[in-house]
Each structure stands twice: as structure tokens, then as C-alpha cells.
Design a protein around this motif. Structure first.
Motif, PDB file in Angstrom:
ATOM      1  N   ASP A   1      51.771  18.474  17.188  1.00  0.00           N
ATOM      2  CA  ASP A   1      51.763  19.200  15.911  1.00  0.00           C
ATOM      3  C   ASP A   1      52.741  20.370  15.953  1.00  0.00           C
ATOM      4  O   ASP A   1      53.502  20.602  14.998  1.00  0.00           O
ATOM      5  N   VAL A   2      52.740  21.104  17.062  1.00  0.00           N
ATOM      6  CA  VAL A   2      53.663  22.246  17.199  1.00  0.00           C
ATOM      7  C   VAL A   2      55.110  21.757  17.130  1.00  0.00           C
ATOM      8  O   VAL A   2      55.948  22.348  16.430  1.00  0.00           O
ATOM      9  N   ALA A   3      55.405  20.655  17.817  1.00  0.00           N
ATOM     10  CA  ALA A   3      56.779  20.119  17.815  1.00  0.00           C
ATOM     11  C   ALA A   3      57.200  19.720  16.400  1.00  0.00           C
ATOM     12  O   ALA A   3      58.338  19.977  15.989  1.00  0.00           O
TER      13      ALA A   3
ATOM     14  N   ASP B   1      47.765  28.136  26.636  1.00  0.00           N
ATOM     15  CA  ASP B   1      48.120  27.376  27.846  1.00  0.00           C
ATOM     16  C   ASP B   1      48.883  26.103  27.472  1.00  0.00           C
ATOM     17  O   ASP B   1      49.816  25.700  28.169  1.00  0.00           O
ATOM     18  N   VAL B   2      48.483  25.487  26.368  1.00  0.00           N
ATOM     19  CA  VAL B   2      49.060  24.213  25.946  1.00  0.00           C
ATOM     20  C   VAL B   2      50.366  24.414  25.161  1.00  0.00           C
ATOM     21  O   VAL B   2      51.305  23.630  25.281  1.00  0.00           O
ATOM     22  N   ILE B   3      50.422  25.479  24.365  1.00  0.00           N
ATOM     23  CA  ILE B   3      51.538  25.663  23.425  1.00  0.00           C
ATOM     24  C   ILE B   3      52.712  26.413  24.054  1.00  0.00           C
ATOM     25  O   ILE B   3      53.879  26.050  23.826  1.00  0.00           O
ATOM     26  N   VAL B   4      52.450  27.450  24.837  1.00  0.00           N
ATOM     27  CA  VAL B   4      53.540  28.298  25.356  1.00  0.00           C
ATOM     28  C   VAL B   4      54.625  27.482  26.077  1.00  0.00           C
ATOM     29  O   VAL B   4      55.817  27.689  25.827  1.00  0.00           O
ATOM     30  N   PRO B   5      54.237  26.519  26.950  1.00  0.00           N
ATOM     31  CA  PRO B   5      55.299  25.799  27.681  1.00  0.00           C
ATOM     32  C   PRO B   5      56.212  24.953  26.799  1.00  0.00           C
ATOM     33  O   PRO B   5      57.323  24.635  27.218  1.00  0.00           O
TER      34      PRO B   5
ATOM     35  N   ALA C   1      46.150  37.545  24.711  1.00  0.00           N
ATOM     36  CA  ALA C   1      47.154  36.588  24.243  1.00  0.00           C
ATOM     37  C   ALA C   1      48.565  37.120  24.498  1.00  0.00           C
ATOM     38  O   ALA C   1      49.454  36.368  24.905  1.00  0.00           O
ATOM     39  N   TYR C   2      48.751  38.401  24.280  1.00  0.00           N
ATOM     40  CA  TYR C   2      50.082  38.997  24.485  1.00  0.00           C
ATOM     41  C   TYR C   2      50.555  38.782  25.919  1.00  0.00           C
ATOM     42  O   TYR C   2      51.744  38.546  26.168  1.00  0.00           O
ATOM     43  N   ALA C   3      49.611  38.822  26.848  1.00  0.00           N
ATOM     44  CA  ALA C   3      49.961  38.663  28.276  1.00  0.00           C
ATOM     45  C   ALA C   3      50.303  37.214  28.616  1.00  0.00           C
ATOM     46  O   ALA C   3      50.814  36.939  29.696  1.00  0.00           O
ATOM     47  N   MET C   4      50.004  36.275  27.719  1.00  0.00           N
ATOM     48  CA  MET C   4      50.213  34.853  28.033  1.00  0.00           C
ATOM     49  C   MET C   4      51.516  34.265  27.500  1.00  0.00           C
ATOM     50  O   MET C   4      51.863  33.136  27.855  1.00  0.00           O
ATOM     51  N   VAL C   5      52.221  34.978  26.632  1.00  0.00           N
ATOM     52  CA  VAL C   5      53.402  34.381  26.010  1.00  0.00           C
ATOM     53  C   VAL C   5      54.651  34.644  26.846  1.00  0.00           C
ATOM     54  O   VAL C   5      54.665  35.557  27.674  1.00  0.00           O
TER      55      VAL C   5
END
Ligand code: THG
Length: 266
Positions: free
Chosen positions: A31-33, A63-67, A86-90
Motif C-alpha cells: 500500500d505504501v509503495a 518497523d515495516v514502513i521505514v525500510p 516514533a521520531y526515534a524510529m525514522v
């Protein structure tokens, strides 16, 4: 150029909620793509719908979207603790959605934002609730921009959300927000103006024609970003065409390219 914030990764949508519950990473990544292919400049991620699960759901989604996300993420939560996690994960400077003038949220978010590299959506909401006049929207926008300036934000990184309200219960709500957008644009020329559109049509039939017509009016008033579904070809065609007509498409190049790609049809 108008900026599209893709709204589809939201657990209030049944399919996304099911994918999160089943940890179906492929569904979310596909979906993101598709949103990015369709022209999304940011991917909004909102995990608020499963009560008690927001933190874990946001963490799993990121975890799923950032990469795989090649555009920045718009971290969408009313909870400063979740935004902080969330800010720490991007992996690239995100857009944070959002700060408001509600006292608890404002007092926690402002020190958190100090010195951060990100874009910020600022909602014209305070403890009295939704704004009741265009002047109230403008006053709140000025307060938010002034407070964000104090913690180091440039106007160009601030996205004011004037808060669109349903026209079905109060016929003045369209002009109210349009007047406010024109005034904000005049007084704070470098800030962006964004928001969701679908509240305008709440309670009425054939909502999409209302939303599409409204985005055109909002763009004429100065809105230059919106939280929408980029997989809706008609609203995307309307936005690309309006952006050209407002002078934001040199030599009509992007319009012509979109027509050749079959994305715009009369
Ligand atoms: N301002 C800001 N952030 C926001 C909003 C806003 N974030 C959330 C929301 N509003 C924008 N995001 C969405 C995401 C999905 C849908 C609508 C808005 C959506 N709605 C379907 C509908 O209206 O028909 C129903 C859901 C479904 O498919 O089950 O998809 O205003 N700053």
C-alpha cells in the motif's frame, strides 16, 4: 508545488486494521509503495484506532514502513509520548502530526520539538475546542507559529491545519475556513497550509465531489498541502490541474506528463 500527504495507513481503515492485527507486513508495504507511485510526498501513519494498542501498532507499522519508504513519514498521533518514540524510529526527517494549543499537548510537545529537524503540523485547536470563526483560526495560527519560532522552527517547516468542519450543519463553515486561509497566507506568507478535507462533506451524500470541489477552492485561497488518498485518481487529477492553473507548474510540464501517463482525463 502542492504536497500530498497519503492518508491510507490509518488503523481506522478496516483493511489496515486487519493487516496490523494479523501482522501482514506485505499488505502494508504494498500500500505504501502504491501511494508513493501515485505521487504521495509524505506517508501519514496513524495507529490510533485500536484502543490500548496505539504504541505497539505504531512501532510495528514503522518497523515495516521505514525500510521501504522513499519519502518522509508523517507521524500522526495526538499522544506526545508516541510521537517521541516514533521520531526515534525514522531514518529521514519526518513530518510530525501534530501540535495544537490544547494545554497538555502544547506543554509537552513544545520542549520536545526544540532543536528537532522535522516539519510540524500545527492544529488550530485549543482547550475551548474547534474554532468558531475565521478570526479564531487566524489568531490560533499566529500563536502556534510564534511559539514554534521560539523553539527554532522556520515558517517553511510549519504546516497550519485550520480544521475543516462539516458544512451540513452550518452553511457558513466553508467560507469561514476559506477566509481564514486567505488571511493566514497574507500574514504568514512562508507557512504551509494543510489539513484533511473530508470533514467538509460529513453528513452529505456524494462526498467525493464535495471534497474535490472544496480542495480546488482551498487551493485558490492558499492551501498547498492536504491529507488525502493518493490512490483516488479523480482528486489527484483535480489537484494537479488546479496546481497548474495557480501557476505552480512551469510550462505545464507536470500536467502534460500526467496526461501522457493517463492520469488526467476530461
Ligand atoms: N488533520 C490532520 N491529521 C489528520 C486529519 C486531519 N489525520 C487523520 C485524518 N484527519 C486524515 N486521515 C484519514 C485517513 C483515512 C480516511 C480519512 C481520513 C478514510 N476514511 C474513509 C471514509 O471517509 O470514507 C472511511 C474509512 C474506511 O475505509 O474504512 O479512509 O484532518 N492534521
Amino acid at each position: 508545488m502542492f504536497q500530498v500527504i497519503g492518508e491510507r495507513i490509518n488503523t481506522s481503515r478496516k483493511k489496515v486494521q486487519a493487516a496490523v492485527a494479523e501482522q501482514d507486513a506485505n499488505y502494508i508495504q504494498a500500500d505504501v509503495a502504491r501511494q508513493i507511485d501515485a505521487g504521495a510526498d509524505f506517508i501519514d501513519v496513524n495507529a490510533g484506532a485500536r484502543i490500548g494498542h496505539e504504541k505497539a501498532d505504531m512501532q510495528w507499522l514503522l518497523d515495516v514502513i521505514v525500510p521501504i519508504a522513499t519519502v518522509p513519514i508523517c507521524l500522526d498521533s495526538p499522544d506526545p509520548a508516541i510521537l517521541e518514540m516514533a521520531y526515534a524510529m525514522v531514518d529521514k526527517p519526518p513530518m510530525i502530526n501534530s501540535i495544537s494549543l490544547e494545554k497538555e499537548r502544547f506543554d509537552t510537545m513544545l520542549p520536545f520539538l526544540k532543536g528537532k529537524t522535522c516539519k510540524i503540523i500545527a492544529l488550530c485547536m485549543d482547550d475551548a475546542g474547534m474554532p468558531a470563526s475565521s478570526d479564531a483560526i487566524v489568531t490560533r495560527a499566529e500563536k502556534l507559529v510564534s511559539a514554534l519560532d521560539d523553539v527554532g522552527f522556520k515558517q517553511a517547516d510549519i504546516y497550519i491545519d485550520p480544521l475543516v468542519q462539516p458544512i451540513s450543519t452550518d452553511i457558513t463553515k466553508g467560507n469561514m475556513v476559506l477566509d481564514a486561509v486567505r488571511q493566514i497566507k497574507a500574514r504568514l506568507p512562508d507557512v504551509h497550509i494543510t489539513g484533511g478535507l473530508s470533514n467538509i462533506s460529513y453528513g452529505l451524500p456524494e462526498r467525493k465531489i464535495i471534497n474535490r470541489t472544496f480542495v480546488t477552492l482551498m487551493m485558490a485561497a492558499g492551501m498547498d498541502a492536504a491529507i488525502i488518498d493518493p490512490l483516488d485518481p479523480r482528486i489527484m487529477a483535480t489537484i494537479r490541474t488546479a496546481d497548474m492553473l495557480l501557476g505552480n507548474d512551469d510550462f505545464c510540464m507536470r500536467y502534460l506528463k500526467a496526461v501522457r501517463a493517463g492520469l488526467i482525463k476530461s
